[in-house]
Design an enzyme around this catalytic site. Structure first.
Site, mmCIF file in Angstrom:
data_model
loop_
_atom_site.group_PDB
_atom_site.id
_atom_site.type_symbol
_atom_site.label_atom_id
_atom_site.label_comp_id
_atom_site.label_asym_id
_atom_site.label_seq_id
_atom_site.Cartn_x
_atom_site.Cartn_y
_atom_site.Cartn_z
ATOM 1 N N SER A 50 -49.777 2.345 69.507
ATOM 2 C CA SER A 50 -48.887 3.451 69.131
ATOM 3 C C SER A 50 -48.191 3.183 67.807
ATOM 4 O O SER A 50 -47.947 4.113 67.031
ATOM 5 C CB SER A 50 -47.861 3.723 70.235
ATOM 6 O OG SER A 50 -46.930 2.666 70.365
ATOM 7 N N ASP A 51 -47.864 1.929 67.525
ATOM 8 C CA ASP A 51 -47.296 1.592 66.211
ATOM 9 C C ASP A 51 -48.279 1.933 65.103
ATOM 10 O O ASP A 51 -47.938 2.568 64.102
ATOM 11 C CB ASP A 51 -46.970 0.097 66.141
ATOM 12 C CG ASP A 51 -45.668 -0.272 66.820
ATOM 13 O OD1 ASP A 51 -44.796 0.602 66.949
ATOM 14 O OD2 ASP A 51 -45.532 -1.442 67.209
#
Length: 395
Positions: free
Chosen positions: A165-166
């Site tokens: 997700s980063d």
């Protein structure tokens, strides 16, 4: 060397990984990035305990200049506003209320520089019931559904081994920045680009999300096998593991021929994709028994000869020893004044005239405040003014 974004100045007010991932895309393509961090004392670690000479920081923050600046002070905010006047892009990934307190919320910077593009990455969005929460990758992996479809059936949720997700939010934000810069050429005005770890994680769920929103199916865990296509997965070989992909059409025919099981082509249990999916456990068991009889290299050779995608499961040292990876020149080298030569993974995109991988890995990650005097002088601050800012702790 001329690079596509070398006429763009970016103010980097990011921490952790999502924001720096966005900025790195712009820096790799030539943008002049000014990384702004709070002043630190000698021997004190940077934001979040970063080891500034560690491999991770050197990779994430390459191709940037560094300015130390205390935005809690009036003098620090004045410097930031002067930088905003000169910038094309500002990227931040602090919790939504923080930027208002520090003087670089969208309304403030847009009023000062209407052409500025601002990108904000948060955990859960700029508003809504979770907006004030801090977010990290593993929380987003869980909330966005990734952990529910990762791992072997019945073993419970499993995180993915990289911060998906980063990385996704950083990449999506970078795309948004480029779109906003293009739009600015037509309108003359900057835009506020926003995404979050949660939004990006959900978008990255891709076919698994569509299985729910369109088909009403709640996907489960399938281990190392594709959720809807087979055979497509990872199997044991005589000396390790091999990934194969022969789910349909010519790939299915080539796969069965390559493994010496042409009888599967006429077996009514496996005659269609739907039938193979319905009996996936049975079919995967048959395939597993065959693939254990030869080495990974032997299977890759024979499957490839039959036009079936196949490959080994490499450790990182094996990745970079692979002849195709060597041919692609995935590593660029920079020289750090303290660490010496550093080998860093290059940006994965090339252009026909970009001059090769050296275009994307140009400088080491800067030490805290390494370019402070240089940047302030370019803003018109005199040596005496810079010395005064240093005395009062603003820089």
């Amino acid at each position: 060397m001329t690079l596509p974004l070398d006429d763009i100045r970016v103010l980097d007010l990011t921490v952790a990984r999502a924001g720096p991932t966005c900025v790195r895309q712009l820096a790799d393509w030539g943008a002049d990035v000014v990384r702004i961090e709070a002043p630190t004392h000698p021997g004190q670690p940077g934001v979040a305990g970063e080891d500034r000479h560690g491999s991770d920081v050197q990779y994430v923050h390459r191709n940037k200049r560094a300015l130390s600046l205390d935005l809690r002070t009036d003098a620090g905010r004045a410097v930031l506003h002067d930088l905003v006047d000169t910038a094309d892009v500002l990227v931040e990934n602090m919790r939504p209320p923080v930027k208002g307190r520090l003087g670089f919320d969208w309304d403030t910077v847009h009023a000062r520089n209407p052409r500025l593009v601002m990108a904000s990455i948060s955990g859960f969005g700029q508003d809504g019931p979770y907006a004030a929460r801090g977010g990290v990758d593993q929380i987003a992996q869980g909330m966005g559904g990734l952990m529910s479809v990762t791992g072997e059936p019945g073993r419970g949720p499993m995180r993915v081994g990289i911060p998906v997700s980063d990385l996704a939010s950083g990449l999506y934000a970078a795309v948004g920045v480029l779109a906003a810069l293009h739009d600015r050429e037509r309108t003359g005005r900057g835009r506020w680009v926003r995404t979050s770890l949660l939004e990006s994680m959900i978008a990255m769920m891709d076919l698994q999300a569509a299985r729910w929103t369109v088909d009403g199916v709640v996907p489960g865990q399938e281990g190392n096998h594709h959720p809807t296509l087979l055979p497509m997965g990872c199997f044991e070989s005589a000396d390790g593991h091999v990934n194969v992909a022969g789910p349909s059409g010519r790939l299915w025919r080539g796969f069965c021929t390559a493994i010496g099981r042409e009888d599967l082509l006429t077996d009514p249990r496996f005659g269609t994709g739907a039938a193979r999916h319905e009996r996936r456990g049975e079919l995967n068991g048959i395939i597993a028994d065959v693939l254990r009889t030869r080495t990974t290299a032997e299977w890759v050779e024979v499957l490839t000869a039959h036009g079936v995608p196949a490959g080994p499961v490499n450790t990182m040292d094996q990745v970079f020893a692979d002849p195709q990876v060597t041919h692609l020149e995935m590593v660029g080298e920079v020289v750090h004044p303290t660490l010496g030569a550093l080998r860093l993974v290059r940006h994965p995109v090339r252009m026909s005239d970009d001059g090769g991988p050296a275009a994307t890995v140009r400088t080491h990650a800067p030490d805290p405040g390494e370019h402070t005097d240089e940047i302030l002088a370019a803003l018109g601050r005199t040596a005496d003014q810079i010395a005064a800012l240093r005395r009062d702790g603003t820089i």
